[in-house]
Design a protein around this motif. Sequence first.
Motif, short mmCIF file in Angstrom:
data_model
loop_
_atom_site.label_atom_id
_atom_site.label_comp_id
_atom_site.label_asym_id
_atom_site.label_seq_id
_atom_site.Cartn_x
_atom_site.Cartn_y
_atom_site.Cartn_z
N SER A 1 -14.00 2.69 -1.15
CA SER A 1 -14.19 3.31 -2.45
C SER A 1 -12.94 3.09 -3.30
O SER A 1 -11.83 2.93 -2.77
CB SER A 1 -14.45 4.81 -2.27
OG SER A 1 -14.31 5.50 -3.49
N LEU A 2 -13.11 3.09 -4.62
CA LEU A 2 -11.97 2.98 -5.53
C LEU A 2 -11.58 4.35 -6.10
O LEU A 2 -10.79 4.43 -7.04
CB LEU A 2 -12.30 2.02 -6.68
CG LEU A 2 -12.58 0.57 -6.28
CD1 LEU A 2 -12.87 -0.27 -7.52
CD2 LEU A 2 -11.41 -0.02 -5.51
N SER B 1 0.81 -1.21 0.00
CA SER B 1 0.00 0.00 0.00
C SER B 1 0.85 1.26 0.00
O SER B 1 0.35 2.35 -0.32
CB SER B 1 -0.94 0.01 1.21
OG SER B 1 -0.19 -0.01 2.41
N THR B 2 2.12 1.16 0.36
CA THR B 2 3.00 2.33 0.34
C THR B 2 3.97 2.29 -0.82
O THR B 2 4.80 3.19 -0.95
CB THR B 2 3.78 2.42 1.67
OG1 THR B 2 4.52 1.21 1.86
CG2 THR B 2 2.84 2.63 2.84
N ASP B 3 3.89 1.28 -1.66
CA ASP B 3 4.75 1.16 -2.84
C ASP B 3 4.24 2.14 -3.90
O ASP B 3 3.11 2.02 -4.36
CB ASP B 3 4.70 -0.27 -3.36
CG ASP B 3 5.68 -0.51 -4.51
OD1 ASP B 3 5.89 0.42 -5.31
OD2 ASP B 3 6.23 -1.62 -4.61
N PRO B 4 5.05 3.13 -4.29
CA PRO B 4 4.59 4.12 -5.27
C PRO B 4 4.10 3.49 -6.58
O PRO B 4 3.14 3.98 -7.18
CB PRO B 4 5.83 4.99 -5.51
CG PRO B 4 6.65 4.81 -4.27
CD PRO B 4 6.42 3.39 -3.83
N ALA B 5 4.75 2.42 -7.03
CA ALA B 5 4.35 1.79 -8.29
C ALA B 5 2.97 1.16 -8.16
O ALA B 5 2.13 1.28 -9.06
CB ALA B 5 5.39 0.73 -8.69
N VAL B 6 2.73 0.48 -7.05
CA VAL B 6 1.44 -0.16 -6.84
C VAL B 6 0.35 0.89 -6.67
O VAL B 6 -0.74 0.79 -7.24
CB VAL B 6 1.49 -1.09 -5.61
CG1 VAL B 6 0.09 -1.64 -5.30
CG2 VAL B 6 2.45 -2.23 -5.85
N LEU B 7 0.65 1.93 -5.88
CA LEU B 7 -0.33 2.99 -5.68
C LEU B 7 -0.65 3.69 -7.01
O LEU B 7 -1.79 4.05 -7.27
CB LEU B 7 0.19 4.00 -4.66
CG LEU B 7 -0.80 5.09 -4.23
CD1 LEU B 7 -2.06 4.48 -3.64
CD2 LEU B 7 -0.14 6.03 -3.23
N GLY B 8 0.37 3.85 -7.84
CA GLY B 8 0.15 4.45 -9.14
C GLY B 8 -0.79 3.62 -10.00
O GLY B 8 -1.63 4.16 -10.72
N ALA C 1 -6.91 1.71 3.04
CA ALA C 1 -7.88 1.41 1.99
C ALA C 1 -7.19 0.78 0.79
O ALA C 1 -7.63 -0.25 0.27
CB ALA C 1 -8.62 2.68 1.57
N SER C 2 -6.11 1.39 0.33
CA SER C 2 -5.38 0.82 -0.80
C SER C 2 -4.81 -0.54 -0.44
O SER C 2 -4.74 -1.44 -1.28
CB SER C 2 -4.26 1.77 -1.25
OG SER C 2 -3.35 2.02 -0.20
N GLY C 3 -4.44 -0.71 0.83
CA GLY C 3 -3.92 -2.01 1.27
C GLY C 3 -4.96 -3.11 1.15
O GLY C 3 -4.65 -4.23 0.75
N LEU D 1 -7.83 6.23 -2.32
CA LEU D 1 -6.74 5.26 -2.30
C LEU D 1 -5.39 5.95 -2.08
O LEU D 1 -4.48 5.35 -1.49
CB LEU D 1 -6.72 4.48 -3.62
CG LEU D 1 -7.97 3.65 -3.90
CD1 LEU D 1 -7.86 2.93 -5.23
CD2 LEU D 1 -8.20 2.63 -2.79
N SER D 2 -5.27 7.19 -2.53
CA SER D 2 -4.01 7.92 -2.33
C SER D 2 -3.86 8.39 -0.89
O SER D 2 -2.75 8.36 -0.33
CB SER D 2 -3.96 9.14 -3.26
OG SER D 2 -3.92 8.75 -4.61
N ASP D 3 -4.96 8.79 -0.27
CA ASP D 3 -4.90 9.40 1.06
C ASP D 3 -5.01 8.39 2.19
O ASP D 3 -4.66 8.70 3.33
CB ASP D 3 -6.01 10.45 1.22
CG ASP D 3 -5.82 11.64 0.28
OD1 ASP D 3 -4.71 11.77 -0.26
OD2 ASP D 3 -6.78 12.40 0.10
#
Length: 316
Positions: free
Chosen positions: A107-108, A69-76, A119-121, A113-115
């Motif tokens: 939510s997607l 969830s903190t990986d910039p590539a995955v978050l991107g 949630a992104s995790g 997901l950025s904040d």
Amino acid sequence: MSLVSPPRWTSGQFEEQREQARQVFRDQRLSESQSAYGDAFLECLGHINRLFADTDNLTRLELETDVSSTDPAVLGALTDPDLLEALRYIVGPPVSADDLIELSDTSLAPRVLSDKPEASGRVVETIAQGIDPKRFPWVVQRRRAESSELAAASMATAVLMASKRVQTARRMQSKDQEEAIKNCLREAGMIEVEPRTVVPGLLDAPAPGEFCGEALFGQRKADLIIRLHDGRCMPIECKVSNSSTNSIKRLNNDAAAKASAWIEEFGSGATVPCAVLSGIFKIRNLEQAQDQHLAIFWAHDLEPLVLFIRATAQDA
């Protein structure tokens, strides 16, 4: 005053029109493989290959959500609509956006997901748990992917994505049909107004010479509602059938059933239920629907509909 009746078709006329509709259907489906599907496939293949490149062939998708969830590539990838779509299709079987929202309990929306790393995790965890081991064996086996595996996986996933897009486009054909009818009505001099609920008595109906888009007509929705020049309302159902078996559901169990309900609710003197058809239909089903007081027209030939509407002005 005698009100003009909509056209009634003979078996021979139904046969001629349904054959024309069938040919249009065949031409559209055959052209899909040459245009719509091919274009969708190439676009989806590009998204898949970009997802592979950005996530080291998916190996950055870890079940340890605090890492991913903190990986910039995955978050991107999560916040890019095209790559998020591709991520949904690496699951076996693919997961819809609505299902992913429920399974991840979030939510997607990119901002969410950025904040919110939690949630992104949850989204990453849901996808990682469902990765298709048949298409992506190197991910579940935690090893480097072979070039042949990457090629096969990207190809198979692009096929799934493109096929779904074409199927979605097919379901939108009734909306395209609605637009074609609206354009036809405008050319005939009718005026489009805002949709509104129409109840018996027709007090809130469009004025004569006007029409509106999808709205409740009595207790059931109509795709379009036309107010004929003589004051009657014509609720229209747009029906696309991809098989003769499907035509029973689309035409008889839906449009004709609505016609009977509308006539009972509004009266035969106040409403002219109508269906505009495209695709595959059986003559028997067409005749049965017509006998249930459903006026039938065809998307490939809307002139009879226009002629009927204009004829109602002569009786007004």
